[in-house]
Design a protein around this motif. Sequence first.
Motif, PDB file in Angstrom:
ATOM      1  N   SER A   7      41.993  19.794  13.153  1.00 25.00           N
ATOM      2  CA  SER A   7      43.047  20.777  13.383  1.00 25.00           C
ATOM      3  C   SER A   7      44.417  20.204  13.042  1.00 25.00           C
ATOM      4  N   ASN A   8      45.306  21.061  12.525  1.00 28.52           N
ATOM      5  CA  ASN A   8      46.713  20.706  12.438  1.00 28.52           C
ATOM      6  C   ASN A   8      47.313  20.849  13.833  1.00 28.52           C
ATOM      7  N   TYR A   9      48.474  20.243  14.071  1.00 27.14           N
ATOM      8  CA  TYR A   9      49.051  20.374  15.406  1.00 27.14           C
ATOM      9  C   TYR A   9      50.566  20.231  15.376  1.00 27.14           C
ATOM     10  N   SER A  10      51.207  20.897  16.327  1.00 27.94           N
ATOM     11  CA  SER A  10      52.638  20.778  16.578  1.00 27.94           C
ATOM     12  C   SER A  10      52.794  20.296  18.008  1.00 27.94           C
ATOM     13  N   TYR A  11      53.796  19.453  18.264  1.00 26.29           N
ATOM     14  CA  TYR A  11      53.948  18.937  19.623  1.00 26.29           C
ATOM     15  C   TYR A  11      55.416  18.741  19.967  1.00 26.29           C
ATOM     16  N   GLY A  12      55.676  18.671  21.262  1.00 23.84           N
ATOM     17  CA  GLY A  12      57.033  18.492  21.753  1.00 23.84           C
ATOM     18  C   GLY A  12      57.453  19.661  22.613  1.00 23.84           C
ATOM     19  N   VAL A  13      58.648  19.580  23.178  1.00 25.97           N
ATOM     20  CA  VAL A  13      59.110  20.636  24.074  1.00 25.97           C
ATOM     21  C   VAL A  13      59.418  21.927  23.312  1.00 25.97           C
ATOM     22  N   ALA A 157      53.852  19.028  31.240  1.00 19.96           N
ATOM     23  CA  ALA A 157      54.461  18.201  32.282  1.00 19.96           C
ATOM     24  C   ALA A 157      54.725  18.996  33.558  1.00 19.96           C
ATOM     25  N   GLU A 158      54.948  20.302  33.430  1.00 21.45           N
ATOM     26  CA  GLU A 158      55.244  21.146  34.590  1.00 21.45           C
ATOM     27  C   GLU A 158      53.993  21.712  35.248  1.00 21.45           C
ATOM     28  N   ALA A 159      52.844  21.527  34.622  1.00 18.31           N
ATOM     29  CA  ALA A 159      51.582  22.034  35.171  1.00 18.31           C
ATOM     30  C   ALA A 159      51.156  21.188  36.369  1.00 18.31           C
ATOM     31  N   PRO A 160      50.207  21.690  37.179  1.00 22.78           N
ATOM     32  CA  PRO A 160      49.728  20.890  38.311  1.00 22.78           C
ATOM     33  C   PRO A 160      49.281  19.496  37.873  1.00 22.78           C
ATOM     34  N   THR A 161      49.729  18.504  38.594  1.00 20.38           N
ATOM     35  CA  THR A 161      49.503  17.101  38.237  1.00 20.38           C
ATOM     36  C   THR A 161      48.027  16.762  38.095  1.00 20.38           C
ATOM     37  N   LYS A 162      47.186  17.415  38.896  1.00 20.15           N
ATOM     38  CA  LYS A 162      45.772  17.041  38.924  1.00 20.15           C
ATOM     39  C   LYS A 162      45.103  17.208  37.562  1.00 20.15           C
ATOM     40  N   ARG A 212      48.217   1.692  28.644  1.00 23.39           N
ATOM     41  CA  ARG A 212      49.631   1.342  28.472  1.00 23.39           C
ATOM     42  C   ARG A 212      50.547   2.377  29.132  1.00 23.39           C
ATOM     43  N   TYR A 213      50.245   3.670  28.932  1.00 23.01           N
ATOM     44  CA  TYR A 213      51.161   4.717  29.370  1.00 23.01           C
ATOM     45  C   TYR A 213      50.664   5.515  30.581  1.00 23.01           C
ATOM     46  N   GLY A 214      49.412   5.311  30.983  1.00 19.59           N
ATOM     47  CA  GLY A 214      48.810   6.176  31.994  1.00 19.59           C
ATOM     48  C   GLY A 214      49.586   6.262  33.294  1.00 19.59           C
ATOM     49  N   GLU A 215      49.907   5.126  33.884  1.00 20.81           N
ATOM     50  CA  GLU A 215      50.612   5.129  35.175  1.00 20.81           C
ATOM     51  C   GLU A 215      52.004   5.746  35.052  1.00 20.81           C
ATOM     52  N   GLU A 216      52.733   5.348  34.011  1.00 17.85           N
ATOM     53  CA  GLU A 216      54.086   5.869  33.803  1.00 17.85           C
ATOM     54  C   GLU A 216      54.055   7.378  33.589  1.00 17.85           C
ATOM     55  N   ALA A 217      53.101   7.840  32.779  1.00 21.03           N
ATOM     56  CA  ALA A 217      52.999   9.265  32.494  1.00 21.03           C
ATOM     57  C   ALA A 217      52.681  10.065  33.752  1.00 21.03           C
ATOM     58  N   MET A 218      51.822   9.535  34.607  1.00 24.64           N
ATOM     59  CA  MET A 218      51.500  10.222  35.859  1.00 24.64           C
ATOM     60  C   MET A 218      52.750  10.390  36.721  1.00 24.64           C
ATOM     61  N   LYS A 219      53.574   9.360  36.808  1.00 24.22           N
ATOM     62  CA  LYS A 219      54.809   9.454  37.596  1.00 24.22           C
ATOM     63  C   LYS A 219      55.750  10.495  37.001  1.00 24.22           C
ATOM     64  N   VAL A 230      54.447  10.866  28.615  1.00 24.38           N
ATOM     65  CA  VAL A 230      53.664  12.104  28.714  1.00 24.38           C
ATOM     66  C   VAL A 230      53.230  12.555  27.326  1.00 24.38           C
ATOM     67  N   GLU A 231      54.148  12.478  26.368  1.00 22.05           N
ATOM     68  CA  GLU A 231      53.829  12.871  25.001  1.00 22.05           C
ATOM     69  C   GLU A 231      52.713  12.004  24.421  1.00 22.05           C
ATOM     70  N   GLU A 232      52.805  10.694  24.623  1.00 20.69           N
ATOM     71  CA  GLU A 232      51.790   9.784  24.092  1.00 20.69           C
ATOM     72  C   GLU A 232      50.417  10.069  24.701  1.00 20.69           C
ATOM     73  N   ILE A 233      50.373  10.300  26.000  1.00 20.42           N
ATOM     74  CA  ILE A 233      49.091  10.583  26.652  1.00 20.42           C
ATOM     75  C   ILE A 233      48.554  11.942  26.219  1.00 20.42           C
ATOM     76  N   ALA A 234      49.410  12.951  26.140  1.00 21.14           N
ATOM     77  CA  ALA A 234      48.966  14.292  25.724  1.00 21.14           C
ATOM     78  C   ALA A 234      48.371  14.257  24.321  1.00 21.14           C
ATOM     79  N   LEU A 235      49.029  13.540  23.408  1.00 20.43           N
ATOM     80  CA  LEU A 235      48.510  13.421  22.045  1.00 20.43           C
ATOM     81  C   LEU A 235      47.210  12.628  22.022  1.00 20.43           C
ATOM     82  N   ASP A 236      47.113  11.619  22.863  1.00 21.32           N
ATOM     83  CA  ASP A 236      45.897  10.818  22.924  1.00 21.32           C
ATOM     84  C   ASP A 236      44.723  11.661  23.415  1.00 21.32           C
ATOM     85  N   ILE A 237      44.973  12.470  24.440  1.00 17.95           N
ATOM     86  CA  ILE A 237      43.904  13.307  25.002  1.00 17.95           C
ATOM     87  C   ILE A 237      43.501  14.409  24.034  1.00 17.95           C
TER      88      ILE A 237
END
Length: 361
Positions: A7-13, A157-162, A212-219, A230-237
Amino acid sequence: MTTTIMSNYSYGVDAYKELPDVLKKYDFKKIAFIGGENALASAEKEVRQVLEGTSYDILTSLVYGENSTLATIERLAADENVQKADVIFGFGGGRALDTTKMVAKTLDKPVFTFPTICSNCSAGTAIAVVYNEDHSVNSYGYPDAPLHIFINTRIIAEAPTKYFWAGIADGISKAPEVEHASDEALKKGQILSHTATLGRAIALSSKEAFYRYGEEAMKDVESSRASKAVEEIALDIIVSTGYASNLVNQPDFYYNSAHAHAFYNATMSIPRQGEYLHGVVVSFGVLVLHAYYDEMDELTQVAEFNRKLGLPVTLEDLGLEEKDVPKIVEVAMTTNEYKNTPFDPEKYKQAILIADQLERK
């Protein structure tokens, strides 16, 4: 041979602002929205605003339901406006997007996905989990990959943390499962094709970012902040593990999941109270996988990571007990994972117990 699984993709706010330019590449006029109730509430208005003043006609907006069952897929595929649409926009997380992809496959229509959470890589994959009405796993479906993914990191980022938490949990399984499933094939004398080799490489490349980014992104997600982490983790997932999934899931081979997902699928047969998100259960399955292969360094690393993020490190954390293990092993041997990467049932049982006892020790 033509490959159409990336898939192609666009990302960011501001990812949604790219929608008109993306649509210009296709001969689409009529659009149907399908998604989760909360997902549509968080994203539909913004997408409609972006399309205001254009020639695109939004025929309908449907809440998919609560589960990606055959009945749900059939109900939505029978909708007159969905049938009239040139393209379907799917909004939500795993089950909503899996449902949308399967509806599109049923009607032979293309899909754009708008993940409003990133609890797994469904937004970019050519695979879908179909459940029974009792929430146990029915089968895997094989829809086409979405044409384009719109990853709005602000909404995520604004969605439920879980859900972000569960996405990280699911994501850490991709590298070790693909690696071991393909290793087992190599042991049998199989030769990995270019597609399989590329998928394996992408799967392995996804590993580092989670640690590398998991803990920071969760906070940051807890503060609803669309940060670099958050961006790095979202793209990774969504992208990295999604691409890997598509490449290692082919008609003539399957290296997409193994022991960790077999554990998740098997535990779905154990009635228990509480909410146990897919990725959260899979993260304990990663411990089981490393215990099975006697990889103690990796087992310790994942256990420490799970502990830091509040992910399960014992069966009790999943509402399970040692007495459930024989049933889990029995059902695991009926899964797609076992079919493609067989494992010794007694050794698998011991791996579950080793993973469970690691924290207790």
